[in-house]
Design an enzyme around this catalytic site. Structure first.
Site: not given
Ligand code: GAR
Length: 203
Positions: A65, A91-93, A107, A143, A105, A139
């Site tokens: 990783r 992925r976690i950065l 969420h 999240d 990001n 960070d």
């Molecule tokens: C989105 O709803 C985003 O908020 C979520 O993945 C989805 C991607 O959809 N992200 C997370 O859950 C990050 N923790 P998309 O590929 O259609 O944009």
């Protein structure tokens, strides 16, 4: 505005948020690259259709990783971004990534509630009546970074994880381009208050 803000997006999957960013006017922001960890991500096709250069950094091609994280940093660095925007990057950065690049990001929940990979499903299972989406700085935690903006979405009595996720995504597609454009225009600043970083709106 005379200076372009170079944006590199990272996406792992379908990329509907990436598409919303591509379709929007982000001036002075400009998307100059898409990086994915998944060679089959539909987001790659969306980038190609929009003539945005792509790079793929699959975790499976690296021994560890840590090596993958280094490969990702190198790849993003080559594109020389001012800002990295995650659009469904699952992925976690590494801390080294987030200290190297300002990273934003989106969420699918009202953080700090329901962090992780299943924000909509977890909110529904808990029984909250209002959820939503959060745009935040990334960070070193999962999240946990400073919140930039949020939008609320009601949970309906007949919602399933997929109907709720779809309704949240409609809000995401509205909110994300607006926040990214405003960020590029200098509308926000990071402050530190009692040891905690926060984002404040300036204009
Ligand atoms: C989105 O709803 C985003 O908020 C979520 O993945 C989805 C991607 O959809 N992200 C997370 O859950 C990050 N923790 P998309 O590929 O259609 O944009």
């Amino acid at each position: 505005m005379d200076r372009q803000v170079r944006i590199v997006c990272l996406a792992s999957g379908s990329g509907t948020n990436f598409q919303a960013l591509l379709d929007a006017d982000l001036t002075p922001g400009q998307i100059i690259g898409l990086v994915s960890d998944n060679p089959n991500a539909k987001a790659l096709k969306r980038a190609q259709d929009a003539n945005v250069p792509t790079r793929v950094v699959p975790m499976g091609e690296f021994a560890t990783r840590d090596a993958w994280n280094e490969g990702l940093i190198e790849t993003v660095e080559e594109l020389n971004p001012d800002l990295v925007v995650l659009a469904g990057f699952m992925r976690i950065l590494a801390p080294a990534f987030v200290s190297r690049f300002i990273t934003i990001n989106i969420h699918p929940a009202l953080l700090p509630s329901f962090p992780g990979a299943h924000g909509a499903r977890d909110a529904l299972a808990y029984g909250v009546k209002i959820t939503g989406c959060t745009v935040h700085l990334v960070d070193a935690g999962v999240d946990t970074g400073p919140i930039i903006e949020q939008a609320a979405v009601p949970v309906l009595s007949d919602d399933t994880p997929s109907t709720l996720q779809a309704r949240i995504q409609q809000e995401e597609h509205r909110l994300y381009p607006t926040v990214i454009k405003d960020w590029c225009n200098g509308a926000y600043a990071i402050t530190t208050d009692s040891g905690r970083s926060r984002v404040i709106r300036l204009i």
